[in-house]
Design a protein around this motif. Structure first.
Motif, PDB file in Angstrom:
ATOM      1  N   SER A  19       0.815  -1.215   0.000  1.00 40.95           N
ATOM      2  CA  SER A  19       0.000   0.000   0.000  1.00 40.95           C
ATOM      3  C   SER A  19       0.850   1.268   0.000  1.00 40.95           C
ATOM      4  O   SER A  19       0.498   2.251  -0.642  1.00 40.95           O
ATOM      5  CB  SER A  19      -0.964   0.013   1.176  1.00 40.95           C
ATOM      6  N   ASN A  20       1.961   1.240   0.662  1.00 38.65           N
ATOM      7  CA  ASN A  20       2.797   2.427   0.761  1.00 38.65           C
ATOM      8  C   ASN A  20       3.712   2.597  -0.449  1.00 38.65           C
ATOM      9  O   ASN A  20       4.023   3.709  -0.838  1.00 38.65           O
ATOM     10  CB  ASN A  20       3.632   2.356   2.037  1.00 38.65           C
ATOM     11  N   LYS A  21       4.129   1.498  -1.059  1.00 32.29           N
ATOM     12  CA  LYS A  21       5.121   1.561  -2.136  1.00 32.29           C
ATOM     13  C   LYS A  21       4.502   1.610  -3.533  1.00 32.29           C
ATOM     14  O   LYS A  21       5.044   2.257  -4.410  1.00 32.29           O
ATOM     15  CB  LYS A  21       6.047   0.343  -2.058  1.00 32.29           C
ATOM     16  N   ILE A  22       3.398   0.904  -3.751  1.00 30.46           N
ATOM     17  CA  ILE A  22       2.836   0.798  -5.098  1.00 30.46           C
ATOM     18  C   ILE A  22       1.430   1.367  -5.180  1.00 30.46           C
ATOM     19  O   ILE A  22       1.127   2.186  -6.050  1.00 30.46           O
ATOM     20  CB  ILE A  22       2.836  -0.673  -5.565  1.00 30.46           C
ATOM     21  N   VAL A  23       0.552   0.937  -4.288  1.00 30.90           N
ATOM     22  CA  VAL A  23      -0.865   1.313  -4.389  1.00 30.90           C
ATOM     23  C   VAL A  23      -1.044   2.806  -4.163  1.00 30.90           C
ATOM     24  O   VAL A  23      -1.721   3.485  -4.943  1.00 30.90           O
ATOM     25  CB  VAL A  23      -1.723   0.499  -3.403  1.00 30.90           C
ATOM     26  N   PHE A  24      -0.467   3.349  -3.110  1.00 31.80           N
ATOM     27  CA  PHE A  24      -0.654   4.765  -2.821  1.00 31.80           C
ATOM     28  C   PHE A  24      -0.082   5.658  -3.918  1.00 31.80           C
ATOM     29  O   PHE A  24      -0.756   6.600  -4.337  1.00 31.80           O
ATOM     30  CB  PHE A  24      -0.078   5.145  -1.462  1.00 31.80           C
ATOM     31  N   PRO A  25       1.141   5.417  -4.417  1.00 29.56           N
ATOM     32  CA  PRO A  25       1.623   6.263  -5.518  1.00 29.56           C
ATOM     33  C   PRO A  25       0.722   6.191  -6.758  1.00 29.56           C
ATOM     34  O   PRO A  25       0.549   7.187  -7.455  1.00 29.56           O
ATOM     35  CB  PRO A  25       3.019   5.719  -5.816  1.00 29.56           C
ATOM     36  N   GLY A  26       0.136   5.035  -7.012  1.00 28.05           N
ATOM     37  CA  GLY A  26      -0.800   4.922  -8.125  1.00 28.05           C
ATOM     38  C   GLY A  26      -2.035   5.772  -7.898  1.00 28.05           C
ATOM     39  O   GLY A  26      -2.517   6.457  -8.804  1.00 28.05           O
ATOM     40  N   LEU A  27      -2.564   5.736  -6.671  1.00 24.62           N
ATOM     41  CA  LEU A  27      -3.708   6.584  -6.332  1.00 24.62           C
ATOM     42  C   LEU A  27      -3.332   8.060  -6.394  1.00 24.62           C
ATOM     43  O   LEU A  27      -4.139   8.903  -6.778  1.00 24.62           O
ATOM     44  CB  LEU A  27      -4.223   6.246  -4.942  1.00 24.62           C
ATOM     45  N   GLU A  28      -2.098   8.353  -6.023  1.00 26.00           N
ATOM     46  CA  GLU A  28      -1.618   9.733  -6.062  1.00 26.00           C
ATOM     47  C   GLU A  28      -1.680  10.267  -7.491  1.00 26.00           C
ATOM     48  O   GLU A  28      -2.118  11.386  -7.726  1.00 26.00           O
ATOM     49  CB  GLU A  28      -0.185   9.781  -5.539  1.00 26.00           C
ATOM     50  N   ARG A  29      -1.272   9.457  -8.444  1.00 29.10           N
ATOM     51  CA  ARG A  29      -1.315   9.880  -9.846  1.00 29.10           C
ATOM     52  C   ARG A  29      -2.750   9.915 -10.370  1.00 29.10           C
ATOM     53  O   ARG A  29      -3.107  10.767 -11.174  1.00 29.10           O
ATOM     54  CB  ARG A  29      -0.482   8.939 -10.703  1.00 29.10           C
ATOM     55  N   LEU A  30      -3.568   8.979  -9.925  1.00 28.43           N
ATOM     56  CA  LEU A  30      -4.941   8.878 -10.413  1.00 28.43           C
ATOM     57  C   LEU A  30      -5.842   9.977  -9.847  1.00 28.43           C
ATOM     58  O   LEU A  30      -6.567  10.649 -10.582  1.00 28.43           O
ATOM     59  CB  LEU A  30      -5.511   7.496 -10.062  1.00 28.43           C
ATOM     60  N   VAL A  31      -5.790  10.173  -8.537  1.00 27.85           N
ATOM     61  CA  VAL A  31      -6.679  11.114  -7.858  1.00 27.85           C
ATOM     62  C   VAL A  31      -6.071  12.512  -7.776  1.00 27.85           C
ATOM     63  O   VAL A  31      -6.779  13.510  -7.842  1.00 27.85           O
ATOM     64  CB  VAL A  31      -7.026  10.599  -6.442  1.00 27.85           C
ATOM     65  N   GLY A  32      -4.764  12.578  -7.635  1.00 30.99           N
ATOM     66  CA  GLY A  32      -4.088  13.862  -7.468  1.00 30.99           C
ATOM     67  C   GLY A  32      -3.725  14.090  -6.012  1.00 30.99           C
ATOM     68  O   GLY A  32      -4.552  13.910  -5.127  1.00 30.99           O
ATOM     69  N   ILE A  33      -2.487  14.495  -5.789  1.00 31.03           N
ATOM     70  CA  ILE A  33      -2.000  14.643  -4.424  1.00 31.03           C
ATOM     71  C   ILE A  33      -2.741  15.761  -3.686  1.00 31.03           C
ATOM     72  O   ILE A  33      -2.962  15.685  -2.483  1.00 31.03           O
ATOM     73  CB  ILE A  33      -0.472  14.869  -4.402  1.00 31.03           C
ATOM     74  N   GLU A  34      -3.183  16.792  -4.397  1.00 28.21           N
ATOM     75  CA  GLU A  34      -3.909  17.881  -3.741  1.00 28.21           C
ATOM     76  C   GLU A  34      -5.264  17.412  -3.218  1.00 28.21           C
ATOM     77  O   GLU A  34      -5.745  17.919  -2.211  1.00 28.21           O
ATOM     78  CB  GLU A  34      -4.086  19.052  -4.698  1.00 28.21           C
ATOM     79  N   ASN A  35      -5.870  16.457  -3.891  1.00 26.87           N
ATOM     80  CA  ASN A  35      -7.140  15.905  -3.405  1.00 26.87           C
ATOM     81  C   ASN A  35      -6.930  14.978  -2.221  1.00 26.87           C
ATOM     82  O   ASN A  35      -7.814  14.815  -1.385  1.00 26.87           O
ATOM     83  CB  ASN A  35      -7.856  15.143  -4.522  1.00 26.87           C
ATOM     84  N   ILE A  36      -5.776  14.355  -2.147  1.00 26.39           N
ATOM     85  CA  ILE A  36      -5.497  13.405  -1.075  1.00 26.39           C
ATOM     86  C   ILE A  36      -5.165  14.122   0.228  1.00 26.39           C
ATOM     87  O   ILE A  36      -5.766  13.848   1.265  1.00 26.39           O
ATOM     88  CB  ILE A  36      -4.357  12.441  -1.480  1.00 26.39           C
ATOM     89  N   VAL A  37      -4.202  15.023   0.195  1.00 24.92           N
ATOM     90  CA  VAL A  37      -3.759  15.675   1.430  1.00 24.92           C
ATOM     91  C   VAL A  37      -4.283  17.091   1.594  1.00 24.92           C
ATOM     92  O   VAL A  37      -4.088  17.701   2.635  1.00 24.92           O
ATOM     93  CB  VAL A  37      -2.210  15.675   1.551  1.00 24.92           C
ATOM     94  N   GLY A  38      -4.952  17.602   0.582  1.00 21.13           N
ATOM     95  CA  GLY A  38      -5.458  18.973   0.646  1.00 21.13           C
ATOM     96  C   GLY A  38      -4.514  19.946  -0.041  1.00 21.13           C
ATOM     97  O   GLY A  38      -3.288  19.849   0.115  1.00 21.13           O
ATOM     98  N   LYS A  39      -5.080  20.847  -0.806  1.00 21.38           N
ATOM     99  CA  LYS A  39      -4.282  21.795  -1.588  1.00 21.38           C
ATOM    100  C   LYS A  39      -3.365  22.636  -0.700  1.00 21.38           C
ATOM    101  O   LYS A  39      -2.226  22.928  -1.052  1.00 21.38           O
ATOM    102  CB  LYS A  39      -5.220  22.694  -2.390  1.00 21.38           C
ATOM    103  N   GLU A  40      -3.863  23.008   0.468  1.00 20.09           N
ATOM    104  CA  GLU A  40      -3.065  23.847   1.374  1.00 20.09           C
ATOM    105  C   GLU A  40      -1.911  23.090   2.024  1.00 20.09           C
ATOM    106  O   GLU A  40      -1.021  23.687   2.613  1.00 20.09           O
ATOM    107  CB  GLU A  40      -3.960  24.448   2.463  1.00 20.09           C
ATOM    108  N   ASN A  41      -1.887  21.769   1.903  1.00 26.76           N
ATOM    109  CA  ASN A  41      -0.843  20.946   2.530  1.00 26.76           C
ATOM    110  C   ASN A  41       0.227  20.479   1.556  1.00 26.76           C
ATOM    111  O   ASN A  41       1.042  19.626   1.894  1.00 26.76           O
ATOM    112  CB  ASN A  41      -1.481  19.724   3.191  1.00 26.76           C
ATOM    113  N   VAL A  42       0.226  21.010   0.343  1.00 27.33           N
ATOM    114  CA  VAL A  42       1.236  20.649  -0.655  1.00 27.33           C
ATOM    115  C   VAL A  42       2.033  21.900  -0.989  1.00 27.33           C
ATOM    116  O   VAL A  42       1.475  22.934  -1.345  1.00 27.33           O
ATOM    117  CB  VAL A  42       0.584  20.081  -1.935  1.00 27.33           C
ATOM    118  N   HIS A  43       3.364  21.807  -0.847  1.00 26.08           N
ATOM    119  CA  HIS A  43       4.242  22.925  -1.180  1.00 26.08           C
ATOM    120  C   HIS A  43       5.060  22.533  -2.406  1.00 26.08           C
ATOM    121  O   HIS A  43       5.787  21.538  -2.387  1.00 26.08           O
ATOM    122  CB  HIS A  43       5.168  23.258   0.000  1.00 26.08           C
TER     123      HIS A  43
END
Length: 91
Positions: A19-43
């Motif tokens: 989940s940490n090495k493959i699944v989550f990075p795939g979701l990160e690309r699919l959903v977008g990191i700003e949607n996952i952690v919040g736009k204000e939490n990405v620098h």
């Protein structure tokens, strides 16, 4: 039914393990990191890289992906148990 149960257990275990090495990075690309952690939490940096300023949001996403893997594995175990009970009754 045994094959389906075993397959569900295997898929669920692989999701939990990776989940940490493959699944989550795939979701990160699919959903977008700003949607996952919040736009204000990405620098973002000028070179295009980025960092997260809220590790709690990232941890919640990783745990939720792992929880889905656990649910899939438990479902597979349930299918295997049901298949075994069905075989005993029919014999």
């Amino acid at each position: 039914m045994k094959i389906i149960g075993r397959l569900l257990v295997l898929i669920g275990a692989l999701i939990v393990i990776f989940s940490n090495k493959i699944v989550f990075p795939g979701l990160e690309r699919l959903v977008g990191i700003e949607n996952i952690v919040g736009k204000e939490n990405v620098h973002y940096f000028p070179d295009g890289s980025y960092v997260f300023t809220n590790p709690g949001a990232m941890a919640r996403w990783i745990w939720s992906v792992a929880a889905i893997g656990i649910i899939i594995s438990v479902t597979g175990i349930w299918v295997l148990i049901r298949a075994r009970k069905g075989m005993k009754i029919s014999n």
